[in-house]
Design a protein around this motif. Structure first.
Motif, short mmCIF file in Angstrom:
data_model
loop_
_atom_site.label_atom_id
_atom_site.label_comp_id
_atom_site.label_asym_id
_atom_site.label_seq_id
_atom_site.Cartn_x
_atom_site.Cartn_y
_atom_site.Cartn_z
N THR A 31 5.43 24.35 -14.94
CA THR A 31 6.79 24.09 -14.49
C THR A 31 7.55 23.47 -15.66
O THR A 31 7.19 22.41 -16.16
N LEU A 32 8.62 24.14 -16.08
CA LEU A 32 9.42 23.67 -17.20
C LEU A 32 10.80 23.26 -16.69
O LEU A 32 11.43 23.98 -15.93
N SER A 33 11.26 22.12 -17.11
CA SER A 33 12.58 21.63 -16.70
C SER A 33 13.61 22.04 -17.75
O SER A 33 13.44 21.78 -18.94
N LEU A 34 14.70 22.66 -17.32
CA LEU A 34 15.79 23.06 -18.19
C LEU A 34 16.97 22.10 -18.07
O LEU A 34 18.04 22.36 -18.60
N GLY A 35 16.79 21.00 -17.40
CA GLY A 35 17.85 20.02 -17.21
C GLY A 35 18.56 20.19 -15.89
O GLY A 35 18.75 19.24 -15.16
N VAL A 36 18.93 21.40 -15.58
CA VAL A 36 19.65 21.66 -14.33
C VAL A 36 18.77 22.41 -13.33
O VAL A 36 19.10 22.49 -12.16
N ALA A 37 17.67 22.96 -13.82
CA ALA A 37 16.79 23.72 -12.94
C ALA A 37 15.37 23.66 -13.48
O ALA A 37 15.14 23.35 -14.64
#
Length: 159
Positions: A31-37
């Motif tokens: 699971t990678l966080s892109l900041g907004v999603a």
């Protein structure tokens, strides 16, 4: 092959071997966080893609830098050649003018006999040869300096 090139190739080969040996870990979803999603993607593959992108960006920058240095060196060489030709023409013009002046003075001076004129003209010819030799030596020295600078640039680009 230069040491830096060999080192670079060994580093790329080590990364390729490491990637091949750990391919299943590279492809494991995370699971990678892109900041907004948040997204599910293989973290190893994303990082490998970033490394490849940065390497390509660096390669483009190096090619741009070498091209600009090469074009600048060629422009300087052309300017230097033009200035050298201009200086040679100016020296030849001055010498021709001096010779004409001296010959006119010799003709005007009726008191000088033919032997004295021959001595002065011989001396003038010797000065002409000396001046041309000095100009040629200056040109050769300048060409040697330019060659040395080009060698330094070549070695700088090669390293």
């Amino acid at each position: 092959m230069k040491v830096r090139t060999l080192f670079l190739l060994l580093t790329v080969a080590a990364i390729a071997v490491f990637t091949a040996l750990n391919w299943s870990a590279f492809m494991a979803p995370a699971t990678l966080s892109l900041g907004v999603a948040n997204v599910q993607a293989p973290l190893g593959l994303v990082m490998l893609g970033l490394v490849a992108f940065l390497a390509a960006l660096f390669l483009v920058f190096v090619v741009y830098l070498q091209t600009s240095v090469l074009l600048e060196a060629r422009r300087h060489a052309r300017e230097l050649q033009a200035n050298r030709e201009l200086a040679d023409q100016a020296e030849a013009s001055r010498f021709t003018e001096l010779r004409g002046f001296l010959e006119a003075e010799l003709k005007r001076e009726a008191g000088l006999n033919a032997e004295s004129r021959a001595i002065v003209l011989a001396r003038l010819d010797q000065l002409d040869r000396d001046l041309r030799s000095a100009v040629e030596q200056s040109g050769n020295t300048l060409a040697a300096y330019i060659g040395e600078l080009e060698d330094r640039l070549e070695r700088g680009r090669a390293t």
